[in-house]
Write a protein that holds these residues in place. Structure first.
Motif, mmCIF file in Angstrom:
data_model
loop_
_atom_site.group_PDB
_atom_site.id
_atom_site.type_symbol
_atom_site.label_atom_id
_atom_site.label_comp_id
_atom_site.label_asym_id
_atom_site.label_seq_id
_atom_site.Cartn_x
_atom_site.Cartn_y
_atom_site.Cartn_z
ATOM 1 N N LEU A 31 39.740 42.339 48.408
ATOM 2 C CA LEU A 31 41.155 41.993 48.451
ATOM 3 C C LEU A 31 41.341 40.773 47.553
ATOM 4 N N ASN A 32 41.947 40.990 46.381
ATOM 5 C CA ASN A 32 42.025 39.940 45.382
ATOM 6 C C ASN A 32 43.416 39.876 44.764
ATOM 7 N N ALA A 33 43.903 38.652 44.564
ATOM 8 C CA ALA A 33 45.207 38.438 43.931
ATOM 9 C C ALA A 33 45.000 37.689 42.620
ATOM 10 N N TYR A 34 45.732 38.120 41.585
ATOM 11 C CA TYR A 34 45.602 37.526 40.260
ATOM 12 C C TYR A 34 46.975 37.211 39.682
ATOM 13 N N THR A 35 46.991 36.249 38.767
ATOM 14 C CA THR A 35 48.153 35.998 37.932
ATOM 15 C C THR A 35 47.631 35.668 36.538
ATOM 16 N N LEU A 36 48.529 35.326 35.633
ATOM 17 C CA LEU A 36 48.118 34.900 34.303
ATOM 18 C C LEU A 36 48.042 33.386 34.250
ATOM 19 N N ALA A 37 47.113 32.878 33.472
ATOM 20 C CA ALA A 37 47.003 31.433 33.246
ATOM 21 C C ALA A 37 48.077 31.022 32.245
ATOM 22 N N ASP A 38 49.320 31.061 32.713
ATOM 23 C CA ASP A 38 50.478 30.845 31.851
ATOM 24 C C ASP A 38 51.600 30.260 32.705
ATOM 25 N N SER A 39 52.211 29.175 32.256
ATOM 26 C CA SER A 39 53.229 28.494 33.054
ATOM 27 C C SER A 39 54.444 29.379 33.296
ATOM 28 N N HIS A 40 54.824 30.186 32.302
ATOM 29 C CA HIS A 40 55.977 31.066 32.484
ATOM 30 C C HIS A 40 55.675 32.153 33.507
ATOM 31 N N ALA A 41 54.433 32.654 33.497
ATOM 32 C CA ALA A 41 54.030 33.648 34.493
ATOM 33 C C ALA A 41 54.142 33.075 35.900
ATOM 34 N N HIS A 42 53.786 31.805 36.056
ATOM 35 C CA HIS A 42 53.882 31.159 37.360
ATOM 36 C C HIS A 42 55.343 31.013 37.785
ATOM 37 N N GLU A 43 56.213 30.686 36.850
ATOM 38 C CA GLU A 43 57.642 30.573 37.152
ATOM 39 C C GLU A 43 58.216 31.915 37.604
ATOM 40 N N LEU A 44 57.700 32.978 37.027
ATOM 41 C CA LEU A 44 58.168 34.323 37.363
ATOM 42 C C LEU A 44 57.502 34.880 38.617
ATOM 43 N N GLY A 45 56.570 34.121 39.184
ATOM 44 C CA GLY A 45 55.880 34.612 40.373
ATOM 45 C C GLY A 45 55.039 35.845 40.107
ATOM 46 N N LEU A 46 54.541 35.989 38.903
ATOM 47 C CA LEU A 46 53.789 37.188 38.535
ATOM 48 C C LEU A 46 52.492 37.279 39.339
ATOM 49 N N PHE A 47 52.266 38.441 39.918
ATOM 50 C CA PHE A 47 50.987 38.662 40.608
ATOM 51 C C PHE A 47 50.565 40.117 40.500
ATOM 52 N N LEU A 48 49.268 40.310 40.524
ATOM 53 C CA LEU A 48 48.642 41.620 40.686
ATOM 54 C C LEU A 48 47.767 41.518 41.920
ATOM 55 N N LEU A 49 47.968 42.392 42.860
ATOM 56 C CA LEU A 49 47.157 42.397 44.078
ATOM 57 C C LEU A 49 46.327 43.665 44.104
ATOM 58 N N VAL A 50 45.016 43.489 44.096
ATOM 59 C CA VAL A 50 44.094 44.627 44.155
ATOM 60 C C VAL A 50 43.485 44.668 45.545
ATOM 61 N N ASP A 51 43.860 45.685 46.301
ATOM 62 C CA ASP A 51 43.342 45.893 47.652
ATOM 63 C C ASP A 51 42.517 47.168 47.649
ATOM 64 N N ARG A 52 41.188 46.985 47.402
ATOM 65 C CA ARG A 52 40.293 48.133 47.254
ATOM 66 C C ARG A 52 40.813 49.038 46.139
ATOM 67 N N TYR A 53 41.333 50.205 46.450
ATOM 68 C CA TYR A 53 41.821 51.128 45.431
ATOM 69 C C TYR A 53 43.330 51.042 45.222
ATOM 70 N N GLN A 54 44.009 50.183 45.981
ATOM 71 C CA GLN A 54 45.449 50.056 45.843
ATOM 72 C C GLN A 54 45.810 48.893 44.919
ATOM 73 N N LEU A 55 46.871 49.086 44.154
ATOM 74 C CA LEU A 55 47.370 48.055 43.255
ATOM 75 C C LEU A 55 48.829 47.791 43.560
ATOM 76 N N PHE A 56 49.154 46.530 43.816
ATOM 77 C CA PHE A 56 50.529 46.088 44.036
ATOM 78 C C PHE A 56 50.873 45.055 42.976
ATOM 79 N N VAL A 57 52.126 45.063 42.520
ATOM 80 C CA VAL A 57 52.527 44.130 41.472
ATOM 81 C C VAL A 57 53.822 43.432 41.867
#
Length: 286
Positions: free
Chosen positions: A49-75
């Protein structure tokens, strides 16, 4: 270009708060983050169960995330353009295949663009409407348990039957139901004489009611409505709104949720991609 970076558990609550705006537009993003926060706090050693974003200030402002839960992907990504989301998706390892389950209509073009660019094979397409009910309304739902039956939370042992009966049962889905029953609200209707589970519903990663099913021998008695109403009340009592995804042709489920006051608030999509090197098998308990 910016690279993916893990999101710390300490940063998740602030990220989740961003998605409370324009409610219920970001219902799924808000509640999948809520679930992840709860899971990590309750079972810190939970695997895959892992959550990722981009190392980018604008990405953080946009709340960008990718959540990988085993075989499921949420964005998730705020705003109306998704160039950064597209870049982040390109950086993910898609080799095991993903079940993009599920994402709002606004992300569809971006995800399909990445799938096409990577020449991935889509193995399942499923379109649905998102039905939602505010917490206060959910708490007011009437629940009349029929005589001779008992409503109570599911137990992990029930997952065997639930997974067996589920249309989308596959490698790894048994563990999914076991985990959701263990860590999330759920509801079952049991025949008191035999202690048989006859109707059930669980809560999925993104806060939705899922796995709704009634044993064939007990259909046409309103038991589906009963478990949905009972679980909705439980979720509403937590202060959470309630949601469910329903295919436009699933007339029975649409009737249940309309009767209980749910309203369509968005359209959602499932897209499954095939593993590159054959079917991936998850180890037991993972």
């Amino acid at each position: 270009m910016a690279q993916l970076q893990p999101i710390s558990i300490h940063d998740l609550p602030e990220l989740q708060a961003l998605y409370r705006r324009e409610w219920p537009k970001y219902f799924k993003e808000y509640y999948v983050l809520s679930t992840v926060i709860k899971f990590i706090k309750t079972e810190p050693g939970l695997k895959h169960l892992n959550a990722y974003t981009l190392a980018d200030s604008h990405a953080h402002e946009l709340g960008l995330f990718l959540l990988v839960d085993r075989y499921q992907l949420f964005v998730g990504c705020l705003g109306d353009t998704f160039d950064l989301l597209e870049h982040a998706l390109h950086l993910l390892d898609w080799s095991r295949g993903f079940q993009c389950t599920t994402f709002a209509a606004r992300y569809l073009a971006t995800i399909l663009k990445v799938v096409e660019a990577k020449q991935l094979t889509i193995t399942l397409e499923y379109d649905a409407n998102l039905y939602t009910l505010p917490a206060q309304e959910a708490m007011q739902l009437r629940v009349d348990c029929p005589e001779g039956f008992q409503l109570r939370p599911l137990v992990e042992a029930d997952a065997q039957l639930i997974d067996k009966m589920w249309t989308y049962s596959d490698t790894g889905t048994l563990y999914f139901f076991q985990r959701q029953i263990r860590l999330c609200p759920s509801m079952g209707l049991y025949d008191m004489q035999s202690n048989k589970l006859v109707a059930w519903c669980v809560r999925t990663m993104d806060g939705l009611l899922g796995g709704l099913q009634v044993d064939n021998a007990y259909k046409r008695r309103g038991f589906g409505t009963i478990v949905v109403a009972a679980l909705s009340r439980e979720i509403g009592a937590l202060g959470d709104d309630v949601g469910a995804e329903i295919h436009p042709e699933n007339i029975i489920s649409i009737s249940i949720f309309n009767k209980l006051g749910f309203r369509v608030s968005d359209q959602c999509y499932w897209r499954f991609t095939a593993p590159e090197n054959g079917k991936f098998t998850w180890p037991n308990g993972q």
